[in-house]
Design a protein around this motif. Sequence first.
Motif, PDB file in Angstrom:
ATOM      1  N   VAL A  29       0.860  -1.180   0.000  1.00 39.11           N
ATOM      2  CA  VAL A  29       0.000   0.000   0.000  1.00 39.11           C
ATOM      3  C   VAL A  29       0.899   1.235   0.000  1.00 39.11           C
ATOM      4  O   VAL A  29       1.923   1.268   0.675  1.00 39.11           O
ATOM      5  CB  VAL A  29      -0.983   0.002   1.199  1.00 39.11           C
ATOM      6  N   ASN A  30       0.506   2.211  -0.800  1.00 43.00           N
ATOM      7  CA  ASN A  30       1.230   3.468  -0.842  1.00 43.00           C
ATOM      8  C   ASN A  30       0.724   4.319   0.325  1.00 43.00           C
ATOM      9  O   ASN A  30      -0.463   4.626   0.384  1.00 43.00           O
ATOM     10  CB  ASN A  30       0.975   4.184  -2.167  1.00 43.00           C
ATOM     11  N   THR A  33      -0.938   7.875  -1.143  1.00 45.04           N
ATOM     12  CA  THR A  33      -2.132   7.831  -1.987  1.00 45.04           C
ATOM     13  C   THR A  33      -3.111   6.730  -1.610  1.00 45.04           C
ATOM     14  O   THR A  33      -4.215   6.690  -2.134  1.00 45.04           O
ATOM     15  CB  THR A  33      -1.731   7.634  -3.458  1.00 45.04           C
ATOM     16  N   LYS A  34      -2.696   5.812  -0.766  1.00 50.12           N
ATOM     17  CA  LYS A  34      -3.500   4.647  -0.344  1.00 50.12           C
ATOM     18  C   LYS A  34      -3.792   3.690  -1.496  1.00 50.12           C
ATOM     19  O   LYS A  34      -4.673   2.855  -1.406  1.00 50.12           O
ATOM     20  CB  LYS A  34      -4.815   5.063   0.328  1.00 50.12           C
ATOM     21  N   GLN A  35      -3.047   3.806  -2.591  1.00 46.68           N
ATOM     22  CA  GLN A  35      -3.155   2.845  -3.686  1.00 46.68           C
ATOM     23  C   GLN A  35      -2.600   1.517  -3.216  1.00 46.68           C
ATOM     24  O   GLN A  35      -1.729   1.458  -2.345  1.00 46.68           O
ATOM     25  CB  GLN A  35      -2.332   3.293  -4.885  1.00 46.68           C
ATOM     26  N   THR A  36      -3.079   0.436  -3.819  1.00 44.23           N
ATOM     27  CA  THR A  36      -2.565  -0.885  -3.486  1.00 44.23           C
ATOM     28  C   THR A  36      -1.917  -1.508  -4.713  1.00 44.23           C
ATOM     29  O   THR A  36      -2.250  -1.180  -5.851  1.00 44.23           O
ATOM     30  CB  THR A  36      -3.680  -1.813  -2.977  1.00 44.23           C
ATOM     31  N   GLY A  37      -0.995  -2.385  -4.451  1.00 45.48           N
ATOM     32  CA  GLY A  37      -0.316  -3.135  -5.502  1.00 45.48           C
ATOM     33  C   GLY A  37       0.150  -4.457  -4.931  1.00 45.48           C
ATOM     34  O   GLY A  37       0.111  -4.663  -3.715  1.00 45.48           O
ATOM     35  N   SER A  38       0.571  -5.361  -5.786  1.00 45.73           N
ATOM     36  CA  SER A  38       1.028  -6.657  -5.285  1.00 45.73           C
ATOM     37  C   SER A  38       2.055  -7.275  -6.227  1.00 45.73           C
ATOM     38  O   SER A  38       2.138  -6.926  -7.395  1.00 45.73           O
ATOM     39  CB  SER A  38      -0.147  -7.614  -5.105  1.00 45.73           C
ATOM     40  N   TYR A  60       8.847  -1.925  -5.273  1.00 44.13           N
ATOM     41  CA  TYR A  60       7.821  -1.305  -4.429  1.00 44.13           C
ATOM     42  C   TYR A  60       8.450  -0.677  -3.189  1.00 44.13           C
ATOM     43  O   TYR A  60       8.123   0.449  -2.812  1.00 44.13           O
ATOM     44  CB  TYR A  60       6.765  -2.328  -4.004  1.00 44.13           C
ATOM     45  N   TRP A  65       6.589   2.248  -0.853  1.00 41.69           N
ATOM     46  CA  TRP A  65       5.383   1.495  -0.517  1.00 41.69           C
ATOM     47  C   TRP A  65       5.692   0.612   0.687  1.00 41.69           C
ATOM     48  O   TRP A  65       6.825   0.230   0.915  1.00 41.69           O
ATOM     49  CB  TRP A  65       4.948   0.632  -1.690  1.00 41.69           C
TER      50      TRP A  65
END
Length: 71
Positions: A29-30, A33-38, A60, A65
């Motif tokens: 999670v950023n 910005t609260k963006q997520t990635g994996s 990341y 992140w």
Amino acid sequence: MRNVSLLMVVLGLCLAGCAGNIPRTVAFVNPVTKQTGSCQASLLADVNPWSQFDMCVENYKAEGWVVAKNN
């Protein structure tokens, strides 16, 4: 001799693929910005020299992140 070699390879791959604490998916999670990635790893990522899993995780982390916590 060929059968013994084949058995050793199959057994080694099975043990590498069945290792207990190796994560197969890491969620990030950023914090800004609260963006997520994996990053997702294949079954044999730890023995595959072309696996991009480690590079994905490091990218990341380098961008700031953080690993998402499980609820």
